[in-house]
Design an enzyme around this catalytic site. Structure first.
Site, short mmCIF file in Angstrom:
data_model
loop_
_atom_site.label_atom_id
_atom_site.label_comp_id
_atom_site.label_asym_id
_atom_site.label_seq_id
_atom_site.Cartn_x
_atom_site.Cartn_y
_atom_site.Cartn_z
N CYS A 87 0.85 -1.21 0.00
CA CYS A 87 0.00 0.00 0.00
C CYS A 87 0.88 1.25 0.00
O CYS A 87 1.50 1.59 1.02
CB CYS A 87 -0.92 -0.03 1.22
N CYS A 90 -0.10 3.98 2.50
CA CYS A 90 0.28 3.59 3.87
C CYS A 90 1.70 4.04 4.18
O CYS A 90 2.01 4.41 5.31
CB CYS A 90 0.17 2.08 4.04
#
Length: 333
Positions: A87, A90
């Site tokens: 991700c 993230c």
């Protein structure tokens, strides 16, 4: 992914994950064991007592979720960062959350959850996309936001979370020792000099022993005026004020008024004070939680604040306080 509204409303019950009313003594024992193991090269959760700044950011999995999140949330708000290695957003958000958590100096703990390794937690929180950020306070979940948001917006959300934890649940966080990660020295064996407030604290104890409750209250307030976080003074003040309130009460009249007026905050608070002084701790807590349930506005707030004062009298480590905090959270939300 666009960030969702950062609202502190919408508390979700964590019953689907795990019951949060476990005794806090169990949490202390578990984290103390984790600290011992960490000293031997294992474990990641915060230890009981003062912790180094690095312990404010932990990795958590399904097996340790109850210990490292649910039980810990009775002492400090736990922010949950759901992330994954693949991700990209993230990778922007997680370092920011880590930095802001350390800057909060023990008023927050960040628990990072790898969704690839913890699919069950992801499902139980109903997460549709990552990054997703939640908080857990006194066993209750607060959805914070999903996606990446500006730093200032995140700062404001975390500040609001800390305020909710302090004002509604009396949770003030954990002690951080910035020197805990330094190499140990022989300083611990040196004679400890007198603290700056030892004389005032001793004066308060002497006043209490002499029955001078007003003098004790003032002495504790003098300490807190200079050091609002002094735990010994906060505990002493709560105890002295409780004794001062019940000193001239007529127990029969107070209990009769409480029985006749179950929705009267003043009557229930007075009866709860008598319960507490008489050692009926759970009765006192239960009475005020029930009163919070049936009152609103300023009346409800007055009862909630008195309950938080009672938590100070008994002490945050007492499992009855943990249970009462959980019960309070349920009626508030």
């Amino acid at each position: 992914m666009q960030p969702r509204n950062m609202s502190m409303s919408g508390v979700v019950d964590l019953a689907a994950v795990k019951a949060a009313g476990e005794a806090k003594a169990k949490a202390e024992q578990a984290r103390a064991e984790a600290a011992r193991q960490a000293g031997q090269g294992g474990g990641s959760g915060p230890a009981a007592g003062a912790v180094p700044p690095s312990a404010l950011v932990i990795d958590v999995d399904e097996a340790a979720f109850e210990r490292d999140v649910l039980q810990l949330s009775a002492e400090v708000p736990v922010v949950l960062d759901f992330w994954a290695e693949w991700c990209e957003p993230c990778k922007q958000l997680s370092p920011l959350l880590e930095r802001l958590t350390v800057q909060a100096n023990g008023r927050l703990v960040l628990a990072k959850v790898d969704v690839d390794a913890n699919q069950m937690l992801m499902q139980q929180f109903g997460i549709q996309g990552i990054p997703a950020v939640f908080a857990v306070v006194a066993g209750q979940v607060l959805p914070l936001f999903q996606g990446v948001a500006p730093e200032q917006q995140i700062r404001e959300t975390l500040a609001q979370l800390i305020q909710v934890a302090e004002e509604r649940f009396g949770i003030i966080g954990i002690e951080v020792d910035p020197n805990a990660e330094a190499v140990a020295t022989d300083a611990a064996e040196a004679e400890v000099p007198a603290g700056p407030y030892d004389a005032l604290l001793e004066a308060a104890v002497v006043a209490l022993d002499a029955g001078d409750l007003g003098g004790a209250v003032q002495a504790y307030k003098n300490v807190l005026a200079d050091d609002p976080t002094n735990s010994e003074a906060k505990l002493g003040l709560a105890q002295a004020e409780l004794l001062a309130r019940v000193q001239h009460m007529n127990p029969q009249a107070v209990r009769a008024a409480a029985a006749e007026n179950p929705r009267d905050p003043a009557a229930q608070i007075a009866a709860a004070d008598l319960d507490l002084v008489g050692g009926h701790v759970e009765d006192a807590f239960g009475r005020l939680v029930d009163t919070v349930r049936v009152t609103f506005g300023e009346e409800r707030d007055s009862v909630r604040l008195r309950l938080l004062e009672m938590f100070e009298v008994i002490g945050a480590d007492d499992p009855r306080v943990t249970a009462a905090r959980t019960a309070l959270a349920r009626v508030l939300f």
